[in-house]
Design an enzyme around this catalytic site. Sequence first.
Site, PDB file in Angstrom:
ATOM      1  N   PRO A  77      -8.947  -4.663  -0.804  1.00 45.57           N
ATOM      2  CA  PRO A  77      -8.272  -5.995  -0.475  1.00 45.57           C
ATOM      3  C   PRO A  77      -8.385  -6.615   1.199  1.00 45.57           C
ATOM      4  CG  PRO A  77      -6.981  -4.233  -1.209  1.00 45.57           C
ATOM      5  CD  PRO A  77      -8.384  -3.730  -1.118  1.00 45.57           C
ATOM      6  N   GLY A 108      -1.882 -11.876   8.283  1.00 45.28           N
ATOM      7  CA  GLY A 108      -2.782 -12.345   9.565  1.00 45.28           C
ATOM      8  C   GLY A 108      -3.640 -13.610   9.472  1.00 45.28           C
ATOM      9  N   GLU A 140       1.149  -8.099  11.850  1.00 51.33           N
ATOM     10  CA  GLU A 140       1.064  -6.900  10.778  1.00 51.33           C
ATOM     11  C   GLU A 140       1.541  -7.114   9.733  1.00 51.33           C
ATOM     12  OE1 GLU A 140       0.524  -3.907   8.382  1.00 51.33           O
ATOM     13  OE2 GLU A 140      -0.539  -3.704  10.537  1.00 51.33           O
ATOM     14  N   GLN A 191       0.961  -1.233   0.146  1.00 49.53           N
ATOM     15  CA  GLN A 191      -0.027  -0.004   0.055  1.00 49.53           C
ATOM     16  C   GLN A 191       1.002   1.317   0.092  1.00 49.53           C
ATOM     17  OE1 GLN A 191      -2.068  -0.589   3.709  1.00 49.53           O
ATOM     18  NE2 GLN A 191      -0.290  -1.148   4.485  1.00 49.53           N
ATOM     19  N   ASP A 211      -7.671  -5.167  13.684  1.00 44.34           N
ATOM     20  CA  ASP A 211      -7.771  -3.663  13.339  1.00 44.34           C
ATOM     21  C   ASP A 211      -7.056  -3.372  12.159  1.00 44.34           C
ATOM     22  OD1 ASP A 211      -7.114  -0.891  13.497  1.00 44.34           O
ATOM     23  OD2 ASP A 211      -5.474  -0.858  14.892  1.00 44.34           O
TER      24      ASP A 211
END
Length: 288
Positions: A173, A149, A111, A36, A166
């Site tokens: 996506p 994740g 993450e 991203q 989160d």
Amino acid sequence: MGYNEKERAFIEWYPRGYGVGFKVKQRIFETQTEYQRIEIYETEGFGKLLILDGTVQLVEIGEESYHEALVHPVMLAHPNPRRVLVIGGGDGGTLREVLRHKTVEKATMVEIDEGVVEASYLYLDVASELLDRLIKKEEPRGELIIGDGVRYLKETDERFDVIIVDSTDPVGPAKLLFSEGFYRSAYEKLNERGLYITQAGSVYLFTNELLDAYRAMKKVFDRVYYFSFPVIGYASPWSFLVGVKGDIDFGKVDVERGRGLELYYYDPERHGTLFQMPKYVRDLLERA
């Protein structure tokens, strides 16, 4: 959508022409990672602003309005949350709030984008000290894993009392994190009594996405709750979904434990106010 240099403003446009914007002083960081585009701006009145792929993730002044609502209701509803998984949350704010609970023995944050962690550590005053300890593996109760994740949840042998997702908005996506298959993986990795929570987008502007996620969660969890909270920087009210495994009553929280946290936005003594959803949205959810 994005930064308007002439107006010195960043505006995130939602469906139907609704926008949320901030006046900015300058753009202080920008990069494109494998996953991203990351941007960080200095705003006029809310500290620094974190943007991922053109969408507002947080502003420093007021970020607790999101992180407190995402973390503390489930942590205080669980009778003894010892092991916690956070999926996403690379800015560190969610894990920071989790570790405020003395019952927590281990909290793992997974993450996918290391760039978010690095940018948050270097430029944001959200959880930089915690991220520093995680990166150096010096946080005794916390662990940082850079990875997918979804894959982690499928492959891990660990079991958790609370799972917190989160993520970015339930569109594009991130939709995989709002799928029935992902919810089944989460349910399997919860202990016999466990809670799962995810943010689920703007109540008014992502209503269909909220309904889709709610329907999928109802197929998996023993009970599903929905609530909303006003979040600074988002098209509020913002929705959250809670999946229950076992006999936990999410309608009640441990107020005494909550008092010790000295929270700023979420009030455990007024936990019931979370469930005030606009009537038409509530009707849609009850028919879902």
